[in-house]
Design a protein around this motif. Structure first.
Motif, PDB file in Angstrom:
ATOM      1  N   ALA A 177      45.062  29.980  57.726  1.00 12.16           N
ATOM      2  CA  ALA A 177      46.630  30.322  56.761  1.00 12.16           C
ATOM      3  C   ALA A 177      46.257  31.572  55.903  1.00 12.16           C
ATOM      4  O   ALA A 177      45.024  31.881  55.699  1.00 12.16           O
ATOM      5  CB  ALA A 177      46.906  29.354  55.781  1.00 12.16           C
ATOM      6  N   PRO A 178      47.034  32.219  55.582  1.00 10.35           N
ATOM      7  CA  PRO A 178      47.064  33.570  54.459  1.00 10.35           C
ATOM      8  C   PRO A 178      46.474  33.011  52.984  1.00 10.35           C
ATOM      9  O   PRO A 178      47.067  31.871  52.522  1.00 10.35           O
ATOM     10  CB  PRO A 178      48.455  34.140  54.646  1.00 10.35           C
ATOM     11  N   VAL A 179      46.026  33.790  52.429  1.00 10.87           N
ATOM     12  CA  VAL A 179      45.393  33.361  51.057  1.00 10.87           C
ATOM     13  C   VAL A 179      45.740  34.639  50.118  1.00 10.87           C
ATOM     14  O   VAL A 179      45.627  35.764  50.341  1.00 10.87           O
ATOM     15  CB  VAL A 179      43.960  33.411  51.142  1.00 10.87           C
ATOM     16  N   GLU A 180      46.198  34.236  49.037  1.00 11.84           N
ATOM     17  CA  GLU A 180      46.364  35.095  47.834  1.00 11.84           C
ATOM     18  C   GLU A 180      45.827  34.308  46.607  1.00 11.84           C
ATOM     19  O   GLU A 180      46.441  33.584  46.232  1.00 11.84           O
ATOM     20  CB  GLU A 180      47.805  35.443  47.823  1.00 11.84           C
ATOM     21  N   LEU A 181      44.825  35.141  46.143  1.00 22.33           N
ATOM     22  CA  LEU A 181      44.466  34.525  44.758  1.00 22.33           C
ATOM     23  C   LEU A 181      44.744  35.761  43.841  1.00 22.33           C
ATOM     24  O   LEU A 181      44.610  36.805  43.908  1.00 22.33           O
ATOM     25  CB  LEU A 181      42.776  34.763  44.789  1.00 22.33           C
ATOM     26  N   LYS A 182      45.530  35.067  42.866  1.00 23.68           N
ATOM     27  CA  LYS A 182      46.168  35.750  41.659  1.00 23.68           C
ATOM     28  C   LYS A 182      45.347  36.254  40.505  1.00 23.68           C
ATOM     29  O   LYS A 182      44.539  35.178  40.090  1.00 23.68           O
ATOM     30  CB  LYS A 182      47.368  35.279  41.206  1.00 23.68           C
ATOM     31  N   CYS A 183      45.495  37.400  40.127  1.00 22.78           N
ATOM     32  CA  CYS A 183      44.655  37.961  39.041  1.00 22.78           C
ATOM     33  C   CYS A 183      45.762  39.089  38.211  1.00 22.78           C
ATOM     34  O   CYS A 183      46.078  40.087  38.804  1.00 22.78           O
ATOM     35  CB  CYS A 183      43.631  38.874  39.326  1.00 22.78           C
ATOM     36  N   ASN A 184      45.845  38.724  36.917  1.00 20.63           N
ATOM     37  CA  ASN A 184      46.556  39.746  36.217  1.00 20.63           C
ATOM     38  C   ASN A 184      45.795  40.031  34.857  1.00 20.63           C
ATOM     39  O   ASN A 184      44.948  39.228  34.601  1.00 20.63           O
ATOM     40  CB  ASN A 184      47.973  39.028  35.570  1.00 20.63           C
ATOM     41  N   TYR A 185      46.060  41.164  34.578  1.00 22.38           N
ATOM     42  CA  TYR A 185      45.030  41.620  33.396  1.00 22.38           C
ATOM     43  C   TYR A 185      45.748  42.548  32.200  1.00 22.38           C
ATOM     44  O   TYR A 185      46.988  42.910  32.486  1.00 22.38           O
ATOM     45  CB  TYR A 185      44.032  42.634  34.067  1.00 22.38           C
ATOM     46  N   SER A 186      45.303  42.452  31.109  1.00 23.06           N
ATOM     47  CA  SER A 186      45.758  43.392  30.059  1.00 23.06           C
ATOM     48  C   SER A 186      44.507  44.398  29.654  1.00 23.06           C
ATOM     49  O   SER A 186      43.370  44.110  29.738  1.00 23.06           O
ATOM     50  CB  SER A 186      46.213  42.717  28.874  1.00 23.06           C
ATOM     51  N   TYR A 187      45.008  45.658  29.682  1.00 22.08           N
ATOM     52  CA  TYR A 187      43.992  46.666  29.502  1.00 22.08           C
ATOM     53  C   TYR A 187      44.659  48.078  28.760  1.00 22.08           C
ATOM     54  O   TYR A 187      45.728  48.374  29.363  1.00 22.08           O
ATOM     55  CB  TYR A 187      43.211  46.772  30.758  1.00 22.08           C
ATOM     56  N   SER A 188      44.051  48.750  28.112  1.00 23.36           N
ATOM     57  CA  SER A 188      44.311  49.727  27.570  1.00 23.36           C
ATOM     58  C   SER A 188      43.732  50.805  28.402  1.00 23.36           C
ATOM     59  O   SER A 188      42.627  51.211  28.371  1.00 23.36           O
ATOM     60  CB  SER A 188      44.182  49.991  25.961  1.00 23.36           C
ATOM     61  N   GLY A 189      44.393  51.573  28.965  1.00 26.20           N
ATOM     62  CA  GLY A 189      44.156  52.843  29.899  1.00 26.20           C
ATOM     63  C   GLY A 189      43.969  52.557  31.432  1.00 26.20           C
ATOM     64  O   GLY A 189      44.939  51.591  31.742  1.00 26.20           O
ATOM     65  N   SER A 190      43.144  53.125  32.177  1.00 27.08           N
ATOM     66  CA  SER A 190      43.177  52.737  33.553  1.00 27.08           C
ATOM     67  C   SER A 190      41.926  52.027  33.873  1.00 27.08           C
ATOM     68  O   SER A 190      40.784  52.482  33.824  1.00 27.08           O
ATOM     69  CB  SER A 190      42.994  54.162  34.270  1.00 27.08           C
ATOM     70  N   PRO A 191      42.053  50.725  34.200  1.00 26.47           N
ATOM     71  CA  PRO A 191      41.013  49.619  34.374  1.00 26.47           C
ATOM     72  C   PRO A 191      40.249  50.170  35.804  1.00 26.47           C
ATOM     73  O   PRO A 191      40.974  50.558  36.627  1.00 26.47           O
ATOM     74  CB  PRO A 191      41.552  48.360  34.214  1.00 26.47           C
ATOM     75  N   GLU A 192      39.215  49.608  35.838  1.00 23.82           N
ATOM     76  CA  GLU A 192      38.406  49.507  37.103  1.00 23.82           C
ATOM     77  C   GLU A 192      38.197  47.971  37.504  1.00 23.82           C
ATOM     78  O   GLU A 192      37.656  47.224  36.414  1.00 23.82           O
ATOM     79  CB  GLU A 192      36.942  50.129  37.195  1.00 23.82           C
ATOM     80  N   LEU A 193      38.789  47.488  38.378  1.00 21.22           N
ATOM     81  CA  LEU A 193      38.789  46.032  38.650  1.00 21.22           C
ATOM     82  C   LEU A 193      37.975  45.485  39.553  1.00 21.22           C
ATOM     83  O   LEU A 193      37.556  46.444  40.530  1.00 21.22           O
ATOM     84  CB  LEU A 193      40.195  45.745  38.869  1.00 21.22           C
ATOM     85  N   PHE A 194      37.333  44.303  39.578  1.00 24.31           N
ATOM     86  CA  PHE A 194      36.350  43.985  40.392  1.00 24.31           C
ATOM     87  C   PHE A 194      36.809  41.937  40.710  1.00 24.31           C
ATOM     88  O   PHE A 194      37.513  41.726  40.201  1.00 24.31           O
ATOM     89  CB  PHE A 194      35.003  43.569  39.881  1.00 24.31           C
ATOM     90  N   TRP A 195      36.437  41.818  42.128  1.00 25.48           N
ATOM     91  CA  TRP A 195      36.560  40.668  42.420  1.00 25.48           C
ATOM     92  C   TRP A 195      34.973  40.059  42.759  1.00 25.48           C
ATOM     93  O   TRP A 195      34.306  40.738  43.630  1.00 25.48           O
ATOM     94  CB  TRP A 195      37.369  40.384  43.784  1.00 25.48           C
ATOM     95  N   TYR A 196      34.375  39.132  42.114  1.00 26.80           N
ATOM     96  CA  TYR A 196      33.262  38.558  42.257  1.00 26.80           C
ATOM     97  C   TYR A 196      33.384  37.227  42.968  1.00 26.80           C
ATOM     98  O   TYR A 196      34.495  36.491  42.696  1.00 26.80           O
ATOM     99  CB  TYR A 196      32.410  38.412  41.056  1.00 26.80           C
ATOM    100  N   VAL A 197      32.442  36.858  43.820  1.00 25.25           N
ATOM    101  CA  VAL A 197      32.480  35.484  44.487  1.00 25.25           C
ATOM    102  C   VAL A 197      31.156  34.723  44.448  1.00 25.25           C
ATOM    103  O   VAL A 197      30.068  35.483  44.289  1.00 25.25           O
ATOM    104  CB  VAL A 197      32.804  35.761  46.159  1.00 25.25           C
ATOM    105  N   GLN A 198      31.373  33.438  44.384  1.00 21.64           N
ATOM    106  CA  GLN A 198      30.154  32.623  44.232  1.00 21.64           C
ATOM    107  C   GLN A 198      30.326  31.579  45.092  1.00 21.64           C
ATOM    108  O   GLN A 198      31.242  30.563  45.206  1.00 21.64           O
ATOM    109  CB  GLN A 198      29.790  32.009  42.855  1.00 21.64           C
TER     110      GLN A 198
END
Lengths: 109, 113
Positions: free
Chosen positions: A17-38
């Motif tokens: 099945a397809p997967v979508e894990l949601k992430c929303n952020y608040s940040y001033s400026g241009s962020p660099e975003l990461f996904w970490y997994v454990q």
């Protein structure tokens, strides 16, 4: 202050099945975003970062500045994808990362 | 090559005691971070070292917490007069100087009884 929101604590899907894990952020400026997994009994490790625009283990994530989102997607989930997933971004003006509370992905056979 | 290592893997202590947690970063990584992860939460920043100096200790919750990195490699997180609320997994991470990507250790699970 920056904030990362992962609204789902648990996401359970069937293999293939397809997967979508949601992430929303608040940040001033241009962020660099990461996904970490454990994975179970393993350490936290980087899955992907938006500036590299890579697909890792079939996962992709697109930064949507208009919606301030960085959702993680995979078209066909595998059982080995079962793990905790954390979205993160650098704290404003600092090198430390701010993490979301995580989403547990369970892929059932 | 060897990744970030942390010792001990588990530590059980009594309320009021002093504990030290050790982190050995990846060789050559000048940046070192400590995070704390409580049950059901993501890691929360405690302190960041660049070389030997603490460049940002704004995440330390109070003055019972202290960390050192005297030679710019191994770091020790020290907690005085431990409280039950200090129980958590303490994570260490390191990174090359100019990169936000952080490499995490396996963590130390601290339990204060």
């Amino acid at each position: 202050a920056q904030r990362v929101t992962q609204p789902e604590k648990l996401l359970s899907v069937f293999k293939g099945a397809p997967v979508e894990l949601k992430c929303n952020y608040s940040y001033s400026g241009s962020p660099e975003l990461f996904w970490y997994v454990q994975y179970s009994r393993q350490r936290l490790q980087l899955l992907l970062r938006h500036i590299s625009r890579e697909s890792i283990k079939g996962f992709t994530a697109d930064l949507n500045k208009g919606e301030t989102s960085f959702h993680l997607k995979k078209p066909f989930a595998q059982e080995e994808d079962s793990a905790m997933y954390y979205c993160a971004l650098p704290s404003t003006g600092r090198r430390a990362l701010t993490f979301g509370s995580g989403t547990r992905l369970q892929v059932q056979p | 090559g060897a990744g970030v290592s942390q010792t001990p893997s588990n530590k059980v202590t009594e309320k009021g005691k002093y504990v030290e947690l050790r982190c050995d970063p990846i060789s050559g990584h000048t940046a070192l971070y400590w995070y704390r992860q409580s049950l059901g939460q993501g890691p929360e920043f405690l302190i960041y070292f660049q070389g030997t100096g603490a460049a940002d200790d704004s995440g330390l919750p109070n003055d019972r917490f202290f960390a050192v990195r005297p030679e710019g490699s191994v770091s020790t997180l020290k907690i005085q007069r431990t409280e039950r609320g200090d129980s958590a997994v303490y994570l260490c991470a390191s990174s090359p100087t100019r990169d936000y990507e952080q490499y995490f250790g396996p963590g130390t699970r601290l339990t204060v009884t």
